[in-house]
Write an enzyme that holds these catalytic residues in place. Structure first.
Site, PDB file in Angstrom:
ATOM      1  CD  GLU A   1      18.165  19.773 -32.576  1.00 35.63           C
ATOM      2  OE1 GLU A   1      17.419  18.762 -32.574  1.00 35.63           O
ATOM      3  OE2 GLU A   1      18.678  20.252 -31.543  1.00 35.63           O
TER       4      GLU A   1
ATOM      5  CE  LYS B   1      14.676  20.150 -29.428  1.00 32.33           C
ATOM      6  NZ  LYS B   1      15.815  19.996 -30.333  1.00 32.33           N
TER       7      LYS B   1
ATOM      8  CG  ASP C   1      13.944  18.436 -33.515  1.00 29.49           C
ATOM      9  OD1 ASP C   1      12.806  18.923 -33.404  1.00 29.49           O
ATOM     10  OD2 ASP C   1      14.666  18.156 -32.540  1.00 29.49           O
TER      11      ASP C   1
ATOM     12  CG  HIS D   1      23.789  17.363 -30.990  1.00 30.70           C
ATOM     13  ND1 HIS D   1      23.705  18.649 -31.472  1.00 30.70           N
ATOM     14  CD2 HIS D   1      22.631  17.154 -30.304  1.00 30.70           C
ATOM     15  CE1 HIS D   1      22.560  19.183 -31.111  1.00 30.70           C
ATOM     16  NE2 HIS D   1      21.890  18.308 -30.399  1.00 30.70           N
TER      17      HIS D   1
ATOM     18  NE  ARG E   1      19.193  24.817 -30.795  1.00 30.49           N
ATOM     19  CZ  ARG E   1      19.142  23.499 -30.915  1.00 30.49           C
ATOM     20  NH1 ARG E   1      18.566  22.762 -29.963  1.00 30.49           N
ATOM     21  NH2 ARG E   1      19.634  22.902 -31.970  1.00 30.49           N
TER      22      ARG E   1
ATOM     23  CD  GLN F   1      16.336  22.693 -26.806  1.00 35.08           C
ATOM     24  OE1 GLN F   1      16.540  23.335 -27.838  1.00 35.08           O
ATOM     25  NE2 GLN F   1      16.945  21.566 -26.555  1.00 35.08           N
TER      26      GLN F   1
ATOM     27  CG  ASP G   1      14.490  14.120 -32.027  1.00 37.01           C
ATOM     28  OD1 ASP G   1      15.181  13.360 -32.739  1.00 37.01           O
ATOM     29  OD2 ASP G   1      14.712  15.342 -31.917  1.00 37.01           O
TER      30      ASP G   1
ATOM     31  CD  GLU H   1      17.052  15.268 -35.004  1.00 36.33           C
ATOM     32  OE1 GLU H   1      16.460  14.190 -34.826  1.00 36.33           O
ATOM     33  OE2 GLU H   1      17.035  16.213 -34.187  1.00 36.33           O
TER      34      GLU H   1
ATOM     35  CB  THR I   1       9.214  17.805 -36.678  1.00 36.41           C
ATOM     36  OG1 THR I   1       9.158  18.202 -35.306  1.00 36.41           O
ATOM     37  CG2 THR I   1      10.430  16.902 -36.907  1.00 36.41           C
TER      38      THR I   1
ATOM     39  CD  GLU J   1      26.108  20.645 -32.380  1.00 34.04           C
ATOM     40  OE1 GLU J   1      25.095  20.387 -33.055  1.00 34.04           O
ATOM     41  OE2 GLU J   1      26.995  19.815 -32.110  1.00 34.04           O
TER      42      GLU J   1
HETATM   43 CA    CA Z   1      16.470  16.821 -32.163  1.00 36.23          CA
END
Ligand code: CA
Length: 404
Positions: A187, A241, A221, A121, A225, A228, A114, A189, A245, A346
């Site tokens: 996320e 993570k 993904d 971002h 948080r 992480q 990834d 992607e 996925t 975000e």
């Molecule tokens: Ca990612």
């Protein structure tokens, strides 16, 4: 060419004939999945239609390993069959309504990487994870940063996502806590699927992209948080993570996206020569993130700073080999404005400004029962837009006894 297809496809369908994405499906009453192509609303059963054992497999890997000329020939053959009226009766026998099939994970994922290739971002996350410091790390503009993810937990769209448990360390508490994540996120992607592998020790240059990369999927993904932010220094993301996925079930072939190529954004400073091999194109993919039925963001893939060809060149510059089934994802696609952010962290400014939804509720992070769907469209070769389908996942509560 494809305007002449005898197959009637409703306007607005993501899968007009010029798209023809590949997937793996189980027809009604048949337990063993096989390869199909989405053609309008039905699935075209390639295992039945084409006399080749690579299409009778439960993944696209054998097909993808055959290489670019075979991909081209297959696509050409299918377009021929779908446009020539003489083939209509024969092909119709192999059309299965999409509503009758079960879609499986389309590829047997070999390695999963990834990237972190959106400037917006990376700046947004840098400000949140390292307040007071420069948002971009000193290496960010010199190489496409990435981490190796967990290939075995890549799941197909529709697979429930169980809230993960793990360690978190709240700033005002001296020791870490264990329990269900309280900051679960998505996320949005775009993922690239490798069809043809490479030899250990040999670099794959950006100009070789088309010989190795088969197609594109949408990726979510999922990210915890809190897990992480406690674990990621100094070796990067791990359990925050790797619990799941999600990928879309249809792999759109690179050829179908020829009409979506756009110049990549200018890079400053200029990248090193191995990252500047002329393949400086991006893709005009327009994503939508839908939370519980409401569009919350519209990220644009064309804004990505590092291109897919640069990612491929960087991933192999040390001699690391590619394998059929490798998946490399772009990193969260975020644009410059808040209506283009590809993650909830975000959109909610690190949880400080909850996102207000039309149903009156608010979200800083995902709640149990929430459903996230990511879709994307792109300009197609026939003038009509084509779609990448969607990747969907619903959040299930953490397992019982999750607090110990
Ligand atoms: Ca990612």
């Amino acid at each position: 060419m494809t305007d002449d297809s005898w197959l009637e496809v409703s306007s607005g369908s993501p899968f007009p004939v010029e798209n023809l994405p590949y997937g793996v499906f189980s027809p009604p009453g048949r337990a063993v999945p096989r390869v199909g192509a989405a053609a309008g609303a039905p699935v075209l059963d390639l295992g039945g239609l084409l006399d080749n054992p690579v299409f009778a497999r439960p993944s696209l890997n054998a097909f993808m390993a055959r290489g670019r000329e075979f991909w081209r020939a297959t696509r050409g053959r299918l377009l021929d069959l779908l446009t020539g009226p003489a083939h209509r009766d024969r092909v119709t026998r192999h059309l299965v309504p999409l509503t009758d099939v079960t879609l499986s994970l389309p590829i047997e994922v070999a390695d999963y990487v990834d990237f972190y290739s959106s400037l917006h971002h990376a700046e947004n996350l840098g400000r949140m994870f390292r307040p007071g410091a420069e948002p971009l790390t000193p290496n960010w503009r010199h190489l496409p940063l990435a981490y190796h993810g967990r290939a075995g937990t890549v799941v197909v769209s529709g697979t429930p996502v169980v809230r993960p448990c793990g360690q978190r360390k709240d700033p005002d508490v001296p020791t870490p806590l264990f329990g269900p994540s309280t900051r679960l996120d998505f996320e949005a992607e775009v993922g690239f699927v490798v069809g043809v592998g490479s030899t250990l020790g040999r670099r794959v240059g950006a100009a070789e992209f088309g010989d190795h990369v088969f197609g594109v999927v949408l990726v979510n993904d999922w990210s915890a948080r809190d897990i992480q932010s406690w674990e990621y220094v100094p070796l990067g993301p791990f359990l925050g993570k790797s619990f799941a996925t999600s990928v879309s079930p249809w792999v759109v072939p690179m050829e179908a996206l020829d009409g979506a190529r756009v110049p990549a954004p200018e890079q400053s400073p200029a990248a090193l020569p191995y990252l500047r091999n002329g393949e400086d194109w991006g893709l005009d993919l327009r994503l939508e993130v839908v939370l519980n039925g409401e569009v919350v963001s519209r990220p644009r893939f064309a804004d990505m700073y590092w291109t897919p060809a640069q990612q491929l060149a960087h991933m192999t510059v040390n001699g690391a080999a590619l394998r059929t089934g490798d998946l490399f994802a772009s990193g969260t696609v975020s644009g410059p404005t808040s209506d283009q952010y590809g993650s909830l962290i975000e959109l909610s400014d690190n949880g400080t400004e909850p996102l207000h939804l039309a149903d009156g509720s608010a979200r800083s992070f995902l709640q149990d029962g929430d459903t996230v769907a990511i879709t994307a469209t792109a300009p197609g070769l026939g003038g009509r837009p084509i779609g990448l389908g969607q990747v969907v996942g619903a959040i299930r509560p953490a397992a019982v006894n999750a607090s110990r």
